[in-house]
Write an enzyme that holds these catalytic residues in place. Sequence first.
Site, PDB file in Angstrom:
ATOM      1  N   GLN A   1       1.794  -2.043   6.099  1.00  0.00           N
ATOM      2  CA  GLN A   1       2.426  -0.615   6.686  1.00  0.00           C
ATOM      3  C   GLN A   1       2.576  -0.760   8.296  1.00  0.00           C
ATOM      4  OE1 GLN A   1      -0.986   2.179   5.469  1.00  0.00           O
ATOM      5  NE2 GLN A   1       0.130   2.608   3.545  1.00  0.00           N
ATOM      6  N   PHE A   2       1.769  -1.475   8.906  1.00  0.00           N
ATOM      7  CA  PHE A   2       2.303  -1.739  10.418  1.00  0.00           C
ATOM      8  C   PHE A   2       1.875  -3.162  10.662  1.00  0.00           C
ATOM      9  CE2 PHE A   2       0.778   2.890   9.742  1.00  0.00           C
ATOM     10  CZ  PHE A   2       1.866   3.435  10.716  1.00  0.00           C
TER      11      PHE A   2
ATOM     12  N   GLU B   1       0.997  -0.927   0.228  1.00  0.00           N
ATOM     13  CA  GLU B   1       0.025  -0.158   0.046  1.00  0.00           C
ATOM     14  C   GLU B   1       0.975   1.259   0.059  1.00  0.00           C
ATOM     15  OE1 GLU B   1      -2.345  -0.710   3.720  1.00  0.00           O
ATOM     16  OE2 GLU B   1      -3.060  -2.344   2.803  1.00  0.00           O
TER      17      GLU B   1
ATOM     18  N   PRO C   1      -5.188  -9.552   8.717  1.00  0.00           N
ATOM     19  CA  PRO C   1      -5.755 -10.221   7.677  1.00  0.00           C
ATOM     20  C   PRO C   1      -5.107 -11.122   6.918  1.00  0.00           C
ATOM     21  CG  PRO C   1      -6.465  -7.910   7.848  1.00  0.00           C
ATOM     22  CD  PRO C   1      -5.570  -7.959   8.784  1.00  0.00           C
TER      23      PRO C   1
ATOM     24  N   HIS D   1      -1.148   0.359  15.604  1.00  0.00           N
ATOM     25  CA  HIS D   1       0.057   0.677  14.893  1.00  0.00           C
ATOM     26  C   HIS D   1       1.118   0.506  15.571  1.00  0.00           C
ATOM     27  CE1 HIS D   1      -3.115   2.914  12.877  1.00  0.00           C
ATOM     28  NE2 HIS D   1      -2.142   3.508  12.008  1.00  0.00           N
TER      29      HIS D   1
ATOM     30  N   GLU E   1      -4.555  -6.650   2.986  1.00  0.00           N
ATOM     31  CA  GLU E   1      -3.435  -7.215   3.340  1.00  0.00           C
ATOM     32  C   GLU E   1      -3.166  -8.570   2.921  1.00  0.00           C
ATOM     33  OE1 GLU E   1      -3.227  -3.318   5.210  1.00  0.00           O
ATOM     34  OE2 GLU E   1      -4.971  -4.803   5.295  1.00  0.00           O
TER      35      GLU E   1
END
Length: 338
Positions: free
Chosen positions: A94-95, A41, A101, A141, A72
């Site tokens: 991203q985190f 992403e 998922p 996060h 994801e």
Amino acid sequence: MSTADVADGAAEMERLTLVEAVREGLATELDRDERVLVLGEDVGTNGGVFRATEGLQDEFGPDRVVDTPLAESAIVGSAIGLALSGMRPVAEMQFMGFASPAYDQLVSHAARIRSRSRGQYAAPMVVRMPYGAGIDAPEHHSESREAAYVHEPGLTVVTPSTPADAKGLLAAAIRDPDPVIVLEPKRLYRAFRGDVPTGEHVVPIGEAAVRREGEDLSLFTWGASTQPALAVAEALAGERGLDVEVVDLRTLSPLDRGTILASVRKTGRAVVVHEAPKTAGVGAEVAATIQEEALYHLEAPIERVTGFDAPVPLGSLEEYYLPQAVRIRAGVLTVVEG
């Protein structure tokens, strides 16, 4: 393993932050092997949420640095298909907290394909996950869920604590014939600069690094916790004359049990530090390994200094959750003086 890796010899160095080293590692491997591609992403046009892939799409094109939908499971599932087709995909979450998922794809498919096919197929792929707390981020996060991936046969898990290791472990992961999870401690992304070899640089998977030699106690850690562990070791050396050995595991699966046991057999005392929750954390496996194979060398019980068995709190309480220097120091003194 010695304090420094020697594979690069007298290689030319550059001073980079950890996130810059990640970008250089990706660029080097993209240039070296046309099978390598990056997907995730915002990794292309925006250069990733932490700018770890900044400029790579301009350099290598949109077919090698691919922006994906916000899905994801689809990212990792696509990476599995690409790997089975002969590519070397590097997928970015991203985190770490966003990777849930994709967990089924990783543990039910990527990790099992070699076993399921009796060695006929493999998934040579990398999943990069910025992880850990310390940047005042919102919920989902700041997780440190490395134990979930370490528990899964078929997955290799590595985490750097220096810019050189960020580049070198990433290169080793990309070249590995099986799936590798690369956990990048985002608290260290821009925390400091370090010497990083230019050009190709590979740090072997499965080898811990002794960051500080010592005789009185072994302190085992990884990722962002390595820096406060080293600070405590240096402070106690000056204040109390304690000689603390600091071992950065670097690879969490497979563990470098040889280095762990050699250190404890030398010092007779052990403390394990990590920011993930204490219960069933990787530190428990380190402690069990010591208990099973070096019990008669121990002069005191093993101490664990960890995060708490609770969700990572928001920014105002985050520093209390993390195993910072004051808690590490207390753990060391408990083992030495207790």
